[in-house]
Design a protein around this motif. Structure first.
Motif, PDB file in Angstrom:
ATOM      1  N   GLU A   1       0.816  -1.221   0.000  1.00  0.00           N
ATOM      2  CA  GLU A   1       0.000   0.000   0.000  1.00  0.00           C
ATOM      3  C   GLU A   1       0.846   1.265   0.000  1.00  0.00           C
ATOM      4  O   GLU A   1       0.376   2.334  -0.395  1.00  0.00           O
TER       5      GLU A   1
ATOM      6  N   ALA B   1       0.769   2.814  -3.390  1.00  0.00           N
ATOM      7  CA  ALA B   1      -0.531   3.080  -4.010  1.00  0.00           C
ATOM      8  C   ALA B   1      -0.645   4.525  -4.508  1.00  0.00           C
ATOM      9  O   ALA B   1      -1.125   4.769  -5.628  1.00  0.00           O
TER      10      ALA B   1
ATOM     11  N   ALA C   1      -2.907  -4.241  -3.288  1.00  0.00           N
ATOM     12  CA  ALA C   1      -2.687  -3.153  -2.336  1.00  0.00           C
ATOM     13  C   ALA C   1      -2.060  -1.948  -3.036  1.00  0.00           C
ATOM     14  O   ALA C   1      -2.426  -0.796  -2.771  1.00  0.00           O
TER      15      ALA C   1
END
Length: 259
Positions: free
Chosen positions: A208, A211, A245
């Motif tokens: 993440e 991201a 993610a």
């Protein structure tokens, strides 16, 4: 062989977990290797550092990997001794090459005797590329079968950093940087003309933490982050291997990986 033409649009392949990503990346590398060997009897590859070498562990023991036909270069390298913890060559050797039957002569590290002169170091590495590519290919730039890249949280790739003058380099195959914002500051790197002449370029990004920057790179490329500027010329291909993610925020369309 890639020539002049429209740049390749990114192909985004998102996987449910890092484990599935790594296995899919291994299958993709084997596919590109098979194509290259069928065409020219060898497979030319450039690898960046970071988590990439570990991500290639899935290749160990896989049928179909012809290690003796690989010719491996580095997309970038830190100006440190080859056994230094910051060395991409050291990382790749520890994580992968020491565990597979690849001939040492097929791996092309920097000349560590030239660390005190970055210009000479980059010129020397460019000569390594010329020896491998220029005698056989008529292209102005080398045409790698595959270049594997990671992406930093600032959107950098290889050792091409946001706002740096190297982003506009048009002629050199290998350039040096003395002021990398990420330590160590002294490095050499392949330039965009080389990266964007590859038959295949594949980014690998997971987690993440990637991201937000992945969203910017894919959804807002006009911001000009270094990773957005990787766009292989026709008939080259650009793939992004990410986990769900990392791709959670981007609106860019996903594609199924075909190997």
């Amino acid at each position: 062989m890639p020539g002049h033409g429209p740049p390749a649009d990114p192909i985004l392949c998102s996987f449910p977990s890092p484990q599935v990503l790594v296995e899919s990346l291994a299958a993709f590398v084997i596919k590109v290797q098979r194509e290259a060997v069928e065409k020219r009897g060898k497979f030319t590859l450039a690898i960046s550092g970071g988590s990439l070498p570990k991500n290639l562990n899935a290749l160990i023991g896989k049928p179909g990997v012809k290690w003796d036909l690989w010719q491996v270069f580095y997309a970038d390298e830190r100006a440190v001794p080859l056994d230094h913890p910051d060395s991409n060559h050291n990382l790749c050797t520890t994580e992968l090459f020491s565990k597979v039957p690849i001939p040492q002569s097929n791996i092309h590290p920097i000349d560590a005797s030239l660390l005190d002169d970055l210009e000479e170091l980059s010129d020397s590495y460019e000569k390594e590329l010329i020896h491998e590519f220029a005698q056989k290919d008529s292209a102005r730039f080398p045409v790698f079968d595959l270049i594997l890249l990671g992406m930093g949280p600032d959107g950098h790739c290889a050792s091409l950093f946001p706002g740096h003058e190297l982003l506009s380099e048009k002629d050199r195959w290998v350039a040096y940087i003395e002021d990398s914002p990420k330590p160590p500051p002294q490095r050499i790197t392949l330039t965009y003309p080389v990266i964007n002449h590859a038959s295949y370029v594949a980014f690998v990004a997971a987690g993440e933490s990637k991201a937000e920057v992945l969203k910017t790179v894919l959804d807002d490329p006009q911001q000009g982050l270094p990773s957005s500027r990787v766009r292989p010329v026709h008939p080259g291909h650009l793939y992004w291997f990410v986990d769900d993610a990392a791709s959670a925020l981007t609106q860019y369309p996903r594609s199924e990986l075909k190997v």
